[in-house]
Write a protein that holds these residues in place. Sequence first.
Motif, PDB file in Angstrom:
ATOM      1  N   ARG A 175       4.027 -14.151   5.692  1.00 39.07           N
ATOM      2  CA  ARG A 175       4.092 -14.285   7.153  1.00 39.07           C
ATOM      3  C   ARG A 175       4.044 -12.932   7.843  1.00 39.07           C
ATOM      4  O   ARG A 175       3.594 -12.827   8.990  1.00 39.07           O
ATOM      5  N   THR A 176       4.500 -11.905   7.163  1.00 38.68           N
ATOM      6  CA  THR A 176       4.530 -10.572   7.765  1.00 38.68           C
ATOM      7  C   THR A 176       3.289  -9.759   7.434  1.00 38.68           C
ATOM      8  O   THR A 176       2.715  -9.109   8.318  1.00 38.68           O
ATOM      9  N   TYR A 177       2.863  -9.804   6.169  1.00 41.80           N
ATOM     10  CA  TYR A 177       1.793  -8.909   5.722  1.00 41.80           C
ATOM     11  C   TYR A 177       0.502  -9.624   5.337  1.00 41.80           C
ATOM     12  O   TYR A 177      -0.488  -8.976   5.020  1.00 41.80           O
ATOM     13  N   GLY A 178       0.488 -10.936   5.356  1.00 45.33           N
ATOM     14  CA  GLY A 178      -0.715 -11.670   4.983  1.00 45.33           C
ATOM     15  C   GLY A 178      -0.860 -11.785   3.479  1.00 45.33           C
ATOM     16  O   GLY A 178       0.089 -11.559   2.720  1.00 45.33           O
ATOM     17  N   LYS A 226      -8.710  -0.761  -0.875  1.00 45.32           N
ATOM     18  CA  LYS A 226      -8.904  -0.281   0.490  1.00 45.32           C
ATOM     19  C   LYS A 226      -8.076   0.984   0.642  1.00 45.32           C
ATOM     20  O   LYS A 226      -6.849   0.951   0.579  1.00 45.32           O
ATOM     21  N   ARG A 227      -8.739   2.086   0.855  1.00 45.40           N
ATOM     22  CA  ARG A 227      -8.064   3.383   0.819  1.00 45.40           C
ATOM     23  C   ARG A 227      -7.086   3.616   1.971  1.00 45.40           C
ATOM     24  O   ARG A 227      -6.099   4.331   1.804  1.00 45.40           O
ATOM     25  N   ASP A 228      -7.373   3.041   3.131  1.00 43.84           N
ATOM     26  CA  ASP A 228      -6.541   3.362   4.292  1.00 43.84           C
ATOM     27  C   ASP A 228      -5.317   2.470   4.428  1.00 43.84           C
ATOM     28  O   ASP A 228      -4.673   2.446   5.477  1.00 43.84           O
ATOM     29  N   THR A 229      -4.947   1.725   3.397  1.00 45.56           N
ATOM     30  CA  THR A 229      -3.691   0.973   3.412  1.00 45.56           C
ATOM     31  C   THR A 229      -2.682   1.669   2.504  1.00 45.56           C
ATOM     32  O   THR A 229      -3.060   2.355   1.546  1.00 45.56           O
ATOM     33  N   ARG A 230      -1.417   1.475   2.808  1.00 45.43           N
ATOM     34  CA  ARG A 230      -0.366   2.142   2.018  1.00 45.43           C
ATOM     35  C   ARG A 230      -0.379   1.666   0.577  1.00 45.43           C
ATOM     36  O   ARG A 230      -0.129   2.445  -0.349  1.00 45.43           O
ATOM     37  N   SER A 231      -0.690   0.411   0.356  1.00 44.06           N
ATOM     38  CA  SER A 231      -0.706  -0.130  -1.006  1.00 44.06           C
ATOM     39  C   SER A 231      -1.969   0.254  -1.758  1.00 44.06           C
ATOM     40  O   SER A 231      -2.006   0.231  -2.985  1.00 44.06           O
ATOM     41  N   GLY A 232      -3.036   0.598  -1.004  1.00 42.42           N
ATOM     42  CA  GLY A 232      -4.310   0.914  -1.627  1.00 42.42           C
ATOM     43  C   GLY A 232      -5.186  -0.298  -1.872  1.00 42.42           C
ATOM     44  O   GLY A 232      -6.265  -0.181  -2.458  1.00 42.42           O
ATOM     45  N   TYR A 233      -4.744  -1.482  -1.376  1.00 44.22           N
ATOM     46  CA  TYR A 233      -5.489  -2.716  -1.595  1.00 44.22           C
ATOM     47  C   TYR A 233      -5.771  -3.406  -0.265  1.00 44.22           C
ATOM     48  O   TYR A 233      -5.168  -3.093   0.766  1.00 44.22           O
ATOM     49  N   ARG A 234      -6.698  -4.363  -0.290  1.00 45.01           N
ATOM     50  CA  ARG A 234      -7.114  -5.072   0.913  1.00 45.01           C
ATOM     51  C   ARG A 234      -6.250  -6.313   1.128  1.00 45.01           C
ATOM     52  O   ARG A 234      -6.014  -7.076   0.200  1.00 45.01           O
ATOM     53  N   PHE A 243       4.263  -0.156   1.791  1.00 40.01           N
ATOM     54  CA  PHE A 243       4.779   0.384   0.527  1.00 40.01           C
ATOM     55  C   PHE A 243       3.799   0.045  -0.587  1.00 40.01           C
ATOM     56  O   PHE A 243       2.948  -0.832  -0.457  1.00 40.01           O
ATOM     57  N   ALA A 244       3.920   0.773  -1.692  1.00 40.81           N
ATOM     58  CA  ALA A 244       3.058   0.547  -2.846  1.00 40.81           C
ATOM     59  C   ALA A 244       3.534  -0.670  -3.624  1.00 40.81           C
ATOM     60  O   ALA A 244       4.734  -0.990  -3.638  1.00 40.81           O
ATOM     61  N   LEU A 245       2.612  -1.348  -4.262  1.00 41.00           N
ATOM     62  CA  LEU A 245       2.956  -2.496  -5.089  1.00 41.00           C
ATOM     63  C   LEU A 245       3.326  -2.026  -6.496  1.00 41.00           C
ATOM     64  O   LEU A 245       2.773  -1.051  -7.004  1.00 41.00           O
ATOM     65  N   GLY A 246       4.250  -2.751  -7.111  1.00 42.51           N
ATOM     66  CA  GLY A 246       4.659  -2.419  -8.470  1.00 42.51           C
ATOM     67  C   GLY A 246       4.177  -3.468  -9.457  1.00 42.51           C
ATOM     68  O   GLY A 246       3.964  -4.636  -9.102  1.00 42.51           O
ATOM     69  N   SER A 247       3.988  -3.041 -10.691  1.00 45.55           N
ATOM     70  CA  SER A 247       3.588  -3.992 -11.725  1.00 45.55           C
ATOM     71  C   SER A 247       4.759  -4.900 -12.080  1.00 45.55           C
ATOM     72  O   SER A 247       5.907  -4.643 -11.705  1.00 45.55           O
ATOM     73  N   MET A 248       4.438  -5.996 -12.777  1.00 43.99           N
ATOM     74  CA  MET A 248       5.418  -7.016 -13.146  1.00 43.99           C
ATOM     75  C   MET A 248       6.016  -7.685 -11.914  1.00 43.99           C
ATOM     76  O   MET A 248       7.155  -8.129 -11.916  1.00 43.99           O
ATOM     77  N   THR A 249       5.218  -7.756 -10.831  1.00 44.54           N
ATOM     78  CA  THR A 249       5.626  -8.451  -9.618  1.00 44.54           C
ATOM     79  C   THR A 249       5.018  -9.846  -9.629  1.00 44.54           C
ATOM     80  O   THR A 249       3.804  -9.995  -9.805  1.00 44.54           O
ATOM     81  N   LEU A 250       5.844 -10.852  -9.428  1.00 39.14           N
ATOM     82  CA  LEU A 250       5.355 -12.229  -9.444  1.00 39.14           C
ATOM     83  C   LEU A 250       4.480 -12.503  -8.226  1.00 39.14           C
ATOM     84  O   LEU A 250       4.687 -11.942  -7.148  1.00 39.14           O
TER      85      LEU A 250
END
Length: 268
Positions: A175-178, A226-234, A243-250
Amino acid sequence: MQFRQQALSKLQSAEDIDLPVRYARPQGWLALAVTMAVMAGAAVWAVTGTVSSTLDATGILTHGQGSYVLQSPIAGQVTSVLAREGSTLPAGAPLLKVRTTRGTTVVRTIAGGRLTTLTASIGSVLNTGANVASVERVGHSGDPLVATLYIPADRAASVRPGASVDLDVQSAPTRTYGVLRGEVRAVGRTAQSSQQIGSYLGSEQLGEEFSKHGPPVAVQVRLKRKRDTRSGYRWSSPEGPPFALGSMTLTSGTVHLADQHPSDWLLP
């Protein structure tokens, strides 16, 4: 007999010949025209239209190289912990110091990677072969993430490489970040048991969770960058989470299957 003669006389009477013929009312023509238009539209849609279908599944974000469970090669008591959860370690890195009957021995990693789980602590008594840690194989903490979705075996045949995928990430509320955007990179050839999944993820609990409805097929999803996002993804939102995403995230994913013509399933 009298009634029959009256009826025949009525039929032979020419007094109604000059009466005008009553045709259908305008409302009837309108209803007929609407019905014909709807039928024509349905016929055109059945030939030229498409129907989109989706498939939902649960999964997890990892670095795509799998994990391994580190087991103690010796029996003894842990006297020191030499690494922290979340740290990236090279192959042969010291992990634990264990006091045995023959002295102190260091337990080391087998292959390089990120220490995701450390089950042993100071004072723990270990038996030979006891699980002490889970290590995710990764060359560098900045390596790209992939999503692994576990699809029911009877639905996996409908998934094709290149299909678009929307991912709901547990650490980033939709709901917040899509949703996180991705596409199918590979589809497993066979269903996996809970033991196989647990071995790959380095967690028996996750193996049981992803196979609780039967052995699933693993589908690997490439995350769109996507380079211009904090996570690096679209994401479906302009910026995604800060914030960056971490591995082993459900995560859970919606796979958009190939569009089909209605005639493919309306007609035998």
